[in-house]
Structures are given as C-alpha cells and as structure tokens.
Design a protein around this motif. Structure first.
Motif, short mmCIF file in Angstrom:
data_model
loop_
_atom_site.label_atom_id
_atom_site.label_comp_id
_atom_site.label_asym_id
_atom_site.label_seq_id
_atom_site.Cartn_x
_atom_site.Cartn_y
_atom_site.Cartn_z
N GLN A 20 89.95 -31.51 -85.75
CA GLN A 20 91.08 -31.26 -86.65
C GLN A 20 92.02 -32.46 -86.66
O GLN A 20 92.51 -32.86 -87.73
N GLU A 26 86.02 -29.95 -93.74
CA GLU A 26 86.19 -28.51 -93.50
C GLU A 26 84.90 -27.83 -93.07
O GLU A 26 84.91 -26.96 -92.21
N ILE A 29 84.38 -28.21 -89.46
CA ILE A 29 85.33 -27.34 -88.75
C ILE A 29 84.80 -25.91 -88.72
O ILE A 29 84.85 -25.24 -87.69
#
Length: 146
Positions: A20, A26, A29
């Motif tokens: 992060q 994304e 993540i």
C-alpha cells in the motif's frame, strides 16, 4: 499450528502495508487481502475473513466489472465463506446474481460454475429454514439442470 498462523498473519499484514505504501496496483492488493482472509479463516476468525472477502469482491467488481475472472472467483470465495458461517440468505442472493454471469462468461462446464453450484446447493439445504422447494432446487442445482 496456531503460532505459525499468527506469524503468517503478521507477515501478510506487513506485506499489505508495504504494498500500500509503495502504491501497488489494486489487483495485487486484493490478492494479498484474500490471503489474509484465508489466514483469518484458518485461525477461526470467520467474521473477519468474511468482511475482508466482501471488500475484495466489491473492489474487484469496481476495478474489473462483473464479468472478469477475478470478480467471479472473489464472488465465489465470499459466498463460500458466507455458507461456511451460516449466512445462507446473503450467500444465496450473491450466487443467484453471480451464477448466470459465470455461466455466460465461462460456460456450463468450467470448474468455477461447478464449485458455485455446489456452494449454492449447500446454502439451500443447510439452511434450517429450508423448504421442500429449497431441497428440490438444491438437487436440481447439483444435477446441473438448475
């Protein structure tokens, strides 16, 4: 054993924090969050796992749309956890929405549709409030005719 799982959880959380801070994509993540959710499940923290899997699913949905494989698999992972913890109403609603998309995008014989049908049937028949129609629908779903 539980100590190793706690250690693994700490490492995965540190990995997430670093990614992060580095501004990782994304989808990367989401993968790490999914791994953390699985570790929560192994530690018996199912409700934490469900919240994280819901976030991963909704994140994939926003990033990729409903027809992307990552969105479909994260929907299945979320639904499976819902069934495991007895959240049958939510699981059924999610799968009723997702199964037709999986059928259309991946076809009737893809592993994911087979897994989702199994999870859906479980949500139907494991529910204490299951009706005879629910049980019939579970059988039909497992037959592949539903």
């Amino acid at each position: 054993d539980a100590d190793h799982l706690e250690d693994a959880l700490s490492v995965k959380k540190a990995e997430l924090s670093i990614l992060q801070r580095l501004g990782a994509p994304e989808d990367v993540i989401f993968v790490v969050q999914g791994n953390i959710a699985v570790t929560y499940e192994l530690l018996g923290r199912g409700e934490l796992a469900i919240r994280l899997k819901r976030d991963v699913y909704s994140g994939n949905l926003k990033l990729f749309g409903e027809e992307h494989f990552d969105s479909l698999t994260s929907a299945n992972n979320y639904a499976s956890s819902l069934v495991e913890l007895g959240h049958f109403k939510e699981a059924k609603a999610l799968m009723r929405k997702t199964i037709p998309v999986v059928r259309r995008v991946l076809g009737e014989n893809h592993d994911l549709i087979l897994t989702m049908r199994w999870n859906y049937a479980e949500a139907l028949y494991k529910d204490d409030g299951a009706t005879l129609d629910d049980l019939r629908e579970a059988v039909t779903t497992l037959d592949g005719t539903g």
